[in-house]
Design an enzyme around this catalytic site. Sequence first.
Site, PDB file in Angstrom:
ATOM      1  N   ASP A 300       0.840  -1.200   0.000  1.00 12.46           N
ATOM      2  CA  ASP A 300       0.000   0.000   0.000  1.00 12.46           C
ATOM      3  C   ASP A 300       0.875   1.250   0.000  1.00 12.46           C
ATOM      4  OD1 ASP A 300      -2.107   1.773   0.201  1.00 12.46           O
ATOM      5  OD2 ASP A 300      -2.410   1.446   2.338  1.00 12.46           O
ATOM      6  N   GLU A 334      -2.019  10.600  -0.295  1.00 11.47           N
ATOM      7  CA  GLU A 334      -3.240   9.790  -0.415  1.00 11.47           C
ATOM      8  C   GLU A 334      -3.740   9.345   0.947  1.00 11.47           C
ATOM      9  OE1 GLU A 334      -5.842   6.328  -0.683  1.00 11.47           O
ATOM     10  OE2 GLU A 334      -3.879   6.440   0.277  1.00 11.47           O
ATOM     11  N   GLU A 335      -2.829   8.964   1.830  1.00 13.15           N
ATOM     12  CA  GLU A 335      -3.236   8.400   3.114  1.00 13.15           C
ATOM     13  C   GLU A 335      -3.952   9.419   4.005  1.00 13.15           C
ATOM     14  OE1 GLU A 335      -3.413   5.448   3.568  1.00 13.15           O
ATOM     15  OE2 GLU A 335      -1.830   4.378   2.519  1.00 13.15           O
ATOM     16  N   HIS A 432      -1.643  -1.054   6.507  1.00 11.32           N
ATOM     17  CA  HIS A 432      -1.293  -0.022   7.497  1.00 11.32           C
ATOM     18  C   HIS A 432      -0.627  -0.598   8.736  1.00 11.32           C
ATOM     19  CE1 HIS A 432      -4.498   3.078   5.914  1.00 11.32           C
ATOM     20  NE2 HIS A 432      -3.682   2.628   4.973  1.00 11.32           N
TER      21      HIS A 432
END
Length: 469
Positions: A300, A334-335, A432
Amino acid sequence: MKCLLLIFFMIFLPRFSGKSLNRDSNYPKTFEDIKKEIAGYSNIAKAIIDLAVHGKAQNRSYERLAVFADTIGPRLSGSKNLDAAIKYMFSALQEDRLENVHLEPVQVPHWERGEEFAMMLEPRNHSIAILGLGSSVATPPEGIMAEVIVVASFDELHRRAQEAKGKIVVYNQPFITYGETVRYRSQGAVEAAKVGAVASLIRSIASFSIHSPHTGWQNYQSGVPQIPTACISVEDAEMMSRMSLRDTKIVMYLKMSAKTYPDSNSFNTVAEIVGSKYPEQIVLVSGHLDSWDVGQGAMDDGGGAFISWEALSLVKDLGLRPKRTLRLVLWTGEEQGGIGAEQYSQLHKENISNFDIVMESDEGTFKPMGLAFTGTDEARSIVKEIMTLLLPINITDIYDTADGTDIDYWMRDGVPGASLRDDISKYFWFHHSHGDTMTVQDPNQMNLCAAVWTVVSYVIADMEEMLPR
């Protein structure tokens, strides 16, 4: 007769102004014409697949990602690691001889977790594994020691509001789906603060756990006190829930030294293969370069970013130049909710009619199953036909609704969108967390993902007509 023909063209030709015309007549292309056009890409699609899956480019996206992830590590917005990652990719894309490699500036949040420590003191001493949630405030320097209340839902918290005052709220919500359960991470601190809690700890939004907390962004609300908040492992949340159901008193000590700094300068990273006939028209492939500050950000979204890079590399290696510009964008921020993509969309909004399709890979690069698509029925039929070119690797399915934080801004305005659909049955095992490393990645699966991504993006970029919208 000549006068009649002239009158005919003066009356009827404007009706077709701006519309695509068949090569052989003055009528718009039928779907059968489009099917024949797509079928004509069969040999090119096979060449892309052979190069990506069996040829010299086999395992290239995996090997590139491994060097990047091992060298740079995690890449949280505002961090020196993210700066290093952007510089690394800028140089790598230039060395790959892609065109118009450049950086587009954006402002991103800058939050650092600092020291974190949690210990259950009653009914026994037990170290609690935690990961602070993005934008969380710190505890007081001396930390917080308080009794724990365990709840399974927001409804239960509100029913027991009087009990929660002055306590640490532990959420032990069941994992249903990520989209449904993630609201506990994003809203848990606010709801706990509303009933007077001093901190909130959220069971990790994960479908499987080996005592590993999973972080992520959370949001405070204006007018509601900001309290420290973190994720804990599934195992610790369930243990405290069992204790609570037995009416066992639980006391915990929590210390967090998180800090939020002013927004930092960052960049979206861009590279292209410029179109041969309609260079102003864009087919956009993308993934995000930032990650969380744990693990390596390999899944990710290192995988998605690197198969998007690979799409341009494969097209270049085969000596292909599509009619439209094939543009790679590696997003930042993005996160934190697609910060970089939002600023990019605002910057390029005046040219929105030139964007043919926006594509994002951000749900892993495991075994691909097909493509998820958002657009008109006409556009879907065309993309479905393009997917038949992937029959040699048996990946031809098309699914409803493309998903991607970074392309949502475009899809809301009517631009067709696509996202890679792969087997995410294990995605939330690592999401995550410290487990998001290169060990999760599989080179053979990445080869297949790259093949799908490249065939679809190239054919759309090279067809005579843009997708209907």
